[in-house]
Design a protein around this motif. Structure first.
Motif, PDB file in Angstrom:
ATOM      1  N   PHE A  85       0.852  -1.179   0.000  1.00 48.22           N
ATOM      2  CA  PHE A  85       0.000   0.000   0.000  1.00 48.22           C
ATOM      3  C   PHE A  85       0.895   1.238   0.000  1.00 48.22           C
ATOM      4  CE2 PHE A  85      -2.984  -2.826   2.600  1.00 48.22           C
ATOM      5  CZ  PHE A  85      -3.672  -3.246   1.478  1.00 48.22           C
ATOM      6  N   THR A  86       0.659   2.161  -0.929  1.00 44.24           N
ATOM      7  CA  THR A  86       1.427   3.403  -0.992  1.00 44.24           C
ATOM      8  C   THR A  86       2.926   3.112  -0.962  1.00 44.24           C
ATOM      9  OG1 THR A  86      -0.363   4.298   0.390  1.00 44.24           O
ATOM     10  CG2 THR A  86       1.427   5.795  -0.179  1.00 44.24           C
ATOM     11  N   ALA A  87       3.341   2.176  -1.781  1.00 45.38           N
ATOM     12  CA  ALA A  87       4.754   1.831  -1.981  1.00 45.38           C
ATOM     13  C   ALA A  87       5.445   1.303  -0.733  1.00 45.38           C
ATOM     14  CB  ALA A  87       5.521   3.035  -2.527  1.00 45.38           C
ATOM     15  N   SER A  88       4.697   0.655   0.168  1.00 42.22           N
ATOM     16  CA  SER A  88       5.320   0.074   1.354  1.00 42.22           C
ATOM     17  C   SER A  88       4.443  -1.055   1.884  1.00 42.22           C
ATOM     18  CB  SER A  88       5.520   1.142   2.436  1.00 42.22           C
ATOM     19  OG  SER A  88       6.292   0.622   3.507  1.00 42.22           O
ATOM     20  N   SER A  90       1.947  -3.047   4.518  1.00 41.71           N
ATOM     21  CA  SER A  90       0.708  -2.582   5.140  1.00 41.71           C
ATOM     22  C   SER A  90       0.948  -2.235   6.607  1.00 41.71           C
ATOM     23  CB  SER A  90      -0.384  -3.649   5.033  1.00 41.71           C
ATOM     24  OG  SER A  90      -0.115  -4.737   5.914  1.00 41.71           O
ATOM     25  N   GLY A 116       0.608  -6.898  -5.135  1.00 40.17           N
ATOM     26  CA  GLY A 116       0.147  -5.557  -5.470  1.00 40.17           C
ATOM     27  C   GLY A 116      -0.573  -5.570  -6.798  1.00 40.17           C
ATOM     28  N   HIS A 121       5.153  -1.539  -8.022  1.00 41.51           N
ATOM     29  CA  HIS A 121       5.403  -1.569  -6.574  1.00 41.51           C
ATOM     30  C   HIS A 121       6.406  -2.643  -6.156  1.00 41.51           C
ATOM     31  CE1 HIS A 121       2.373   1.391  -5.816  1.00 41.51           C
ATOM     32  NE2 HIS A 121       1.395   0.635  -6.281  1.00 41.51           N
ATOM     33  N   ALA A 124       9.235  -2.148  -3.576  1.00 43.20           N
ATOM     34  CA  ALA A 124       8.918  -1.946  -2.156  1.00 43.20           C
ATOM     35  C   ALA A 124       9.490  -3.072  -1.299  1.00 43.20           C
ATOM     36  CB  ALA A 124       7.403  -1.864  -1.960  1.00 43.20           C
TER      37      ALA A 124
END
Length: 204
Positions: A85-88, A90, A116, A121, A124
């Motif tokens: 999520f958002t490049a990292s 959870s 993803g 991504h 990550a």
């Protein structure tokens, strides 16, 4: 034959979950390379979300969370899989490993993987997930497995080898680490000497 304790941590939120699907495929591949000599425990973090939140507030884990933490702590090896999520990783994934004592994973073989919606991504795993386990002093296998939605069922190409090839390579690396270390010896129960006997010994 000694049996390895393999713990799979899946941070997927949906049900069914592509994260859990990837986790199961990694576990199955690792068990095959260990000749079936592995006992697999799967921890679904979505079922522990409330317990994890309560632990941060109260400082005390519930029974289910305590059992999950003990399983990871006493495992011979860990497969940790998170959605990106958002490049990292959870928040739920990170929160679970925040609950575990920082020394519990030191020297423990860990296979990291992630899912993803897009291949963008995939890095990550290297800039977020791998550093997390490096901080915890785990021995992370060289191959990290990322699976985008399009990877499931795809054959890949000559550069990537496809998802199945990446799973096989990572599983082989984890199995090799486990085989090199051997299963952990069973913990011996602590011997408790009654206080009266300790006093009697001092008087002699």
């Amino acid at each position: 034959m000694s049996t390895f304790k393999l713990v799979v941590v899946s941070a997927g939120l949906s049900k069914p979950s592509s994260t859990r699907l990837l986790a199961d495929r990694l576990a199955d591949a690792t068990v095959r390379r260990l000749g079936g000599a592995a006992e697999v425990t799967v921890i679904e973090l979505r079922d522990l979300a409330t317990d994890i939140a309560h632990n941060f507030v109260t400082g005390f884990p519930g029974a289910a969370l305590r059992g999950a933490v003990e399983a990871v702590t006493h495992a011979d090896g860990v497969i940790a899989v998170t959605p990106i999520f958002t490049a990292s990783y959870s928040g739920l994934f990170k929160s679970f490993f925040d609950v575990i004592d920082h020394d519990a994973l030191a020297g423990k073989p860990v296979l990291i993987a992630a899912t993803g919606g897009t291949p963008r991504h995939s890095l990550a795993l290297e800039h977020a997930v791998r550093p997390l386990f490096a901080y915890l002093r785990s021995v992370v296998v060289p191959t990290a497995v990322y699976a985008a939605t399009d990877d499931f069922g795809a054959t890949g190409d000559r550069h990537t080898g496809g998802l199945a090839g990446r799973i096989d390579r990572a599983a082989e690396e984890l199995a090799a680490l486990l085989a090199g270390r051997g299963p952990a010896a069973a913990e011996q129960p602590e011997t408790v000497v009654p206080f009266a006997e300790q006093l009697a010994a001092l008087r002699v």
